[in-house]
Write a protein that holds these residues in place. Structure first.
Motif, short mmCIF file in Angstrom:
data_model
loop_
_atom_site.label_atom_id
_atom_site.label_comp_id
_atom_site.label_asym_id
_atom_site.label_seq_id
_atom_site.Cartn_x
_atom_site.Cartn_y
_atom_site.Cartn_z
N ARG A 43 -5.62 1.13 4.15
CA ARG A 43 -4.16 1.21 4.21
C ARG A 43 -3.49 0.89 2.88
NH1 ARG A 43 -5.72 -1.27 8.68
NH2 ARG A 43 -5.14 -3.30 7.91
N VAL A 44 -4.11 0.02 2.06
CA VAL A 44 -3.48 -0.40 0.82
C VAL A 44 -4.50 -0.39 -0.31
CG1 VAL A 44 -2.23 -2.27 -0.36
CG2 VAL A 44 -1.95 -1.96 2.10
N GLY A 48 -2.05 -1.06 -5.26
CA GLY A 48 -0.82 -1.01 -4.48
C GLY A 48 -0.16 -2.36 -4.30
N ARG A 111 0.02 4.30 1.85
CA ARG A 111 0.15 3.29 2.91
C ARG A 111 -0.46 3.75 4.22
NH1 ARG A 111 5.55 3.59 2.15
NH2 ARG A 111 5.88 3.28 -0.04
#
Length: 162
Positions: A43-44, A48, A111
């Motif tokens: 997700r990250v 990030g 994301r």
């Protein structure tokens, strides 16, 4: 939270411009990104935490195989992303730039959300404005271009409907 990120960026940005980081980065960062992706379920990206980041999904220019690259991006203010092929100031363009030139239809994950994009090389007359936008986000990033001795390829990634 934004203030904390700005302070951390201001501290880390000069370190990323050192010769040691430019040497170790190409080996170290992809490995750290993979570990961090595994920890966060993809997700990250690790990068990030400090700057807008994405995973670019391309098709290999020669192999035709899927390829992924974790990259910093800069929003262009019109719903598109700008990415720079700095390759840690290396003398060669990163493979993903060749892939985009051969196959501009690609994808990005931001994301944890996938979206198809079409890549276009930013023309020479728009490069300075693109670099100014990038450096507003990450001061000194254009130093990678200067240190590499080559003209870094800048791409605009335009979301497209699937």
């Amino acid at each position: 939270m934004t203030r904390v990120v700005d302070v951390v960026r201001a501290t880390i940005a000069p370190l990323t411009r050192t010769r040691a980081f430019r040497r170790a980065g190409p080996w170290l960062m992809p490995r750290l990104e993979r570990v961090f992706a595994a920890l966060t379920g993809g997700r990250v990206p690790l990068s990030g935490l400090l700057v807008p980041s994405l995973v670019l999904h391309t098709t290999g220019a020669k192999s035709g195989e899927p390829r992924d690259a974790a990259l910093m991006y800069t929003p262009d203010g019109q719903g598109r992303a700008i990415v720079a092929g700095t390759n840690f100031a290396g003398g060669h363009h990163p493979a993903w730039t060749t892939n985009l030139l051969a196959h501009p239809d690609a994808g990005i994950t931001v994301r944890g959300r996938f979206m198809p994009v079409r890549a276009s090389l930013i023309p020479d007359d728009e490069r300075d404005a693109a670099w100014a936008r990038i450096e507003h986000q990450w001061p000194g990033y254009r130093d990678y271009e200067r240190a590499s001795g080559r003209t870094v390829k800048l791409f605009r990634l335009q979301p497209v409907r699937a």
